[in-house]
Design a protein around this motif. Structure first.
Motif, PDB file in Angstrom:
ATOM      1  N   ALA A   1       0.821  -1.216   0.000  1.00 55.42           N
ATOM      2  CA  ALA A   1       0.000   0.000   0.000  1.00 55.42           C
ATOM      3  C   ALA A   1       0.857   1.268   0.000  1.00 55.42           C
ATOM      4  N   GLY A   2       2.174   1.096   0.053  1.00 51.97           N
ATOM      5  CA  GLY A   2       3.052   2.264   0.080  1.00 51.97           C
ATOM      6  C   GLY A   2       3.147   2.922   1.434  1.00 51.97           C
ATOM      7  N   VAL A   3       2.604   2.284   2.461  1.00 54.00           N
ATOM      8  CA  VAL A   3       2.712   2.817   3.831  1.00 54.00           C
ATOM      9  C   VAL A   3       4.166   2.721   4.290  1.00 54.00           C
ATOM     10  N   LEU A   4       4.848   1.676   3.856  1.00 52.84           N
ATOM     11  CA  LEU A   4       6.269   1.510   4.147  1.00 52.84           C
ATOM     12  C   LEU A   4       7.046   1.571   2.833  1.00 52.84           C
ATOM     13  N   ALA A   5       8.135   2.333   2.838  1.00 50.71           N
ATOM     14  CA  ALA A   5       8.996   2.396   1.648  1.00 50.71           C
ATOM     15  C   ALA A   5       9.952   1.218   1.704  1.00 50.71           C
ATOM     16  N   ALA A   6       9.382   0.033   1.597  1.00 53.25           N
ATOM     17  CA  ALA A   6      10.165  -1.185   1.732  1.00 53.25           C
ATOM     18  C   ALA A   6       9.472  -2.296   0.958  1.00 53.25           C
ATOM     19  N   LYS A   7      10.203  -3.401   0.840  1.00 59.16           N
ATOM     20  CA  LYS A   7       9.663  -4.548   0.110  1.00 59.16           C
ATOM     21  C   LYS A   7      10.048  -5.805   0.875  1.00 59.16           C
ATOM     22  N   VAL A   8       9.103  -6.709   1.043  1.00 55.85           N
ATOM     23  CA  VAL A   8       9.437  -8.005   1.647  1.00 55.85           C
ATOM     24  C   VAL A   8      10.053  -8.854   0.536  1.00 55.85           C
ATOM     25  N   VAL A   9      11.357  -9.124   0.662  1.00 57.31           N
ATOM     26  CA  VAL A   9      12.057  -9.840  -0.419  1.00 57.31           C
ATOM     27  C   VAL A   9      12.264 -11.307  -0.083  1.00 57.31           C
ATOM     28  N   LEU A  10      12.025 -11.679   1.189  1.00 55.56           N
ATOM     29  CA  LEU A  10      12.260 -13.074   1.579  1.00 55.56           C
ATOM     30  C   LEU A  10      11.451 -13.382   2.828  1.00 55.56           C
ATOM     31  N   VAL A  11      10.865 -14.579   2.841  1.00 53.50           N
ATOM     32  CA  VAL A  11      10.221 -15.100   4.049  1.00 53.50           C
ATOM     33  C   VAL A  11      10.966 -16.371   4.434  1.00 53.50           C
ATOM     34  N   VAL A  12      11.343 -16.448   5.701  1.00 54.31           N
ATOM     35  CA  VAL A  12      12.034 -17.633   6.209  1.00 54.31           C
ATOM     36  C   VAL A  12      11.151 -18.274   7.273  1.00 54.31           C
ATOM     37  N   SER A  13      10.991 -19.594   7.179  1.00 51.60           N
ATOM     38  CA  SER A  13      10.263 -20.324   8.225  1.00 51.60           C
ATOM     39  C   SER A  13      11.079 -21.528   8.655  1.00 51.60           C
ATOM     40  N   ASN A  14      11.052 -21.812   9.934  1.00 50.61           N
ATOM     41  CA  ASN A  14      11.698 -23.043  10.417  1.00 50.61           C
ATOM     42  C   ASN A  14      10.661 -24.135  10.666  1.00 50.61           C
TER      43      ASN A  14
ATOM     44  N   GLY B   1       8.542   1.258  10.141  1.00 55.32           N
ATOM     45  CA  GLY B   1       8.548   2.638   9.649  1.00 55.32           C
ATOM     46  C   GLY B   1       9.559   3.494  10.402  1.00 55.32           C
ATOM     47  N   GLN B   2       9.609   3.317  11.703  1.00 53.79           N
ATOM     48  CA  GLN B   2      10.580   4.079  12.509  1.00 53.79           C
ATOM     49  C   GLN B   2      12.007   3.671  12.152  1.00 53.79           C
ATOM     50  N   TRP B   3      12.218   2.383  11.970  1.00 55.08           N
ATOM     51  CA  TRP B   3      13.556   1.900  11.601  1.00 55.08           C
ATOM     52  C   TRP B   3      13.956   2.521  10.259  1.00 55.08           C
ATOM     53  N   LEU B   4      13.007   2.521   9.308  1.00 53.42           N
ATOM     54  CA  LEU B   4      13.305   3.073   7.981  1.00 53.42           C
ATOM     55  C   LEU B   4      13.642   4.560   8.072  1.00 53.42           C
ATOM     56  N   ALA B   5      12.987   5.220   9.024  1.00 53.56           N
ATOM     57  CA  ALA B   5      13.221   6.668   9.189  1.00 53.56           C
ATOM     58  C   ALA B   5      14.512   6.927   9.965  1.00 53.56           C
ATOM     59  N   GLY B   6      15.179   5.848  10.349  1.00 50.37           N
ATOM     60  CA  GLY B   6      16.479   6.002  11.009  1.00 50.37           C
ATOM     61  C   GLY B   6      16.399   6.310  12.473  1.00 50.37           C
TER      62      GLY B   6
ATOM     63  N   PRO C   1      21.851 -11.070  21.794  1.00 50.56           N
ATOM     64  CA  PRO C   1      21.874 -12.501  22.143  1.00 50.56           C
ATOM     65  C   PRO C   1      21.027 -12.878  23.359  1.00 50.56           C
ATOM     66  N   GLU C   2      20.727 -11.965  24.260  1.00 46.79           N
ATOM     67  CA  GLU C   2      19.864 -12.301  25.398  1.00 46.79           C
ATOM     68  C   GLU C   2      18.398 -12.219  24.955  1.00 46.79           C
ATOM     69  N   VAL C   3      17.575 -13.177  25.406  1.00 50.03           N
ATOM     70  CA  VAL C   3      16.178 -13.264  24.959  1.00 50.03           C
ATOM     71  C   VAL C   3      15.372 -12.039  25.381  1.00 50.03           C
ATOM     72  N   ASP C   4      14.612 -11.489  24.409  1.00 48.74           N
ATOM     73  CA  ASP C   4      13.686 -10.388  24.671  1.00 48.74           C
ATOM     74  C   ASP C   4      14.342  -9.206  25.394  1.00 48.74           C
ATOM     75  N   ALA C   5      15.633  -9.045  25.174  1.00 49.06           N
ATOM     76  CA  ALA C   5      16.308  -7.832  25.647  1.00 49.06           C
ATOM     77  C   ALA C   5      16.604  -6.999  24.391  1.00 49.06           C
ATOM     78  N   GLY C   6      17.389  -5.979  24.514  1.00 49.11           N
ATOM     79  CA  GLY C   6      17.700  -5.172  23.336  1.00 49.11           C
ATOM     80  C   GLY C   6      16.849  -3.925  23.337  1.00 49.11           C
ATOM     81  N   GLU C   7      17.413  -2.885  22.788  1.00 49.90           N
ATOM     82  CA  GLU C   7      16.764  -1.559  22.813  1.00 49.90           C
ATOM     83  C   GLU C   7      15.361  -1.631  22.204  1.00 49.90           C
ATOM     84  N   VAL C   8      14.441  -0.996  22.872  1.00 47.57           N
ATOM     85  CA  VAL C   8      13.044  -1.014  22.432  1.00 47.57           C
ATOM     86  C   VAL C   8      12.829   0.048  21.348  1.00 47.57           C
ATOM     87  N   ILE C   9      12.134  -0.348  20.299  1.00 47.80           N
ATOM     88  CA  ILE C   9      11.849   0.581  19.191  1.00 47.80           C
ATOM     89  C   ILE C   9      10.455   1.174  19.341  1.00 47.80           C
ATOM     90  N   ALA C  10       9.475   0.333  19.677  1.00 51.41           N
ATOM     91  CA  ALA C  10       8.099   0.830  19.788  1.00 51.41           C
ATOM     92  C   ALA C  10       7.300  -0.096  20.703  1.00 51.41           C
TER      93      ALA C  10
END
Ligand code: GRF
Length: 197
Positions: A24-37, A191-196, A150-159
């Motif tokens: 829909a153009g909401v994100l200036a991005a494209k899903v180029v690959l889906v990975v499933s285990n 969207g936030q990631w794309l906006a840097g 590497p730690e589960v569910d840690a890492g800087e929060v984006i949203a």
């Protein structure tokens, strides 16, 4: 146009939210690959329906052959590299990546998690936070997207988005509202990631 690789293990409804937002153009991005285990993951079917390359890449053949998780992740890295992803989105992906894999994508791997920062990290967070709230414990319920470390569910929060448990609400009703919130949140976070940010 940034290139997204989306990792799923299940229904892939968050993958679908990303496919739709890109379409829909909401994100200036494209899903180029889906990975499933997981072979039965409906996310693979969503990829097929959207004509997106999909990779079924299970750990089990490696563990059955006595090969390590590190070897699995090294081969997975080789398999995704030709798709040149800018961002790896873990959306219901049930495998914890090690430091070596993650080190290839600094601040380029994000994860969706159905709990708020610091609240009951782990794979049953949705049910556990729901039950805690129903017991009257002061637990904040909601979902977040964070950078993966590497730690589960840690890492800087984006949203984050709060999803309070409604009075008398059943678990499946709460889960449905959580998923709807996740679909908004994952698009906002990418969207936030794309906006840097
Ligand atoms: C979501 O609830 C996500 O938070 C959790 O797994 C679920 C994936 O749902 N980690 P779906 O496969 O995107 O429908």
């Amino acid at each position: 146009m940034k290139r997204l690789a989306v990792f799923v293990s299940g229904s892939g409804s968050n993958l679908q939210a990303l496919i739709d937002a890109c379409g829909a153009g909401v994100l200036a991005a494209k899903v180029v690959l889906v990975v499933s285990n997981r072979k039965a993951a409906y996310g693979l079917e969503r990829a097929r329906l959207a004509s997106i390359p999909a990779l079924y890449f299970p750990l089990k053949p490696y563990s059955d052959a006595g090969r390590s998780r590190a070897e699995y992740e090294a081969d997975l890295l080789d398999a995704i590299t030709p798709h040149s992803p800018d961002l790896l989105v873990l959306a219901g992906w049930m495998h914890i990546f090690g430091a070596s894999f993650l080190g290839q994508f600094p601040r380029r791997v994000i994860n969706l998690h159905p709990a708020l920062p610091g609240v009951l990290a782990g794979k049953d967070s949705l049910r556990e936070t729901y039950e805690a709230a129903r017991r009257g414990e002061p637990v904040a319920t909601g979902c977040m997207v964070h950078y993966v470390v590497p730690e589960v569910d840690a890492g800087e929060v984006i949203a984050t988005e709060r999803v309070p448990v409604a009075p008398g609400e059943a678990l499946d009703e709460f889960a449905a509202r959580m998923h709807a919130a996740e679909h908004r949140l994952i698009v906002r976070a990418v969207g936030q990631w794309l906006a840097g940010r």
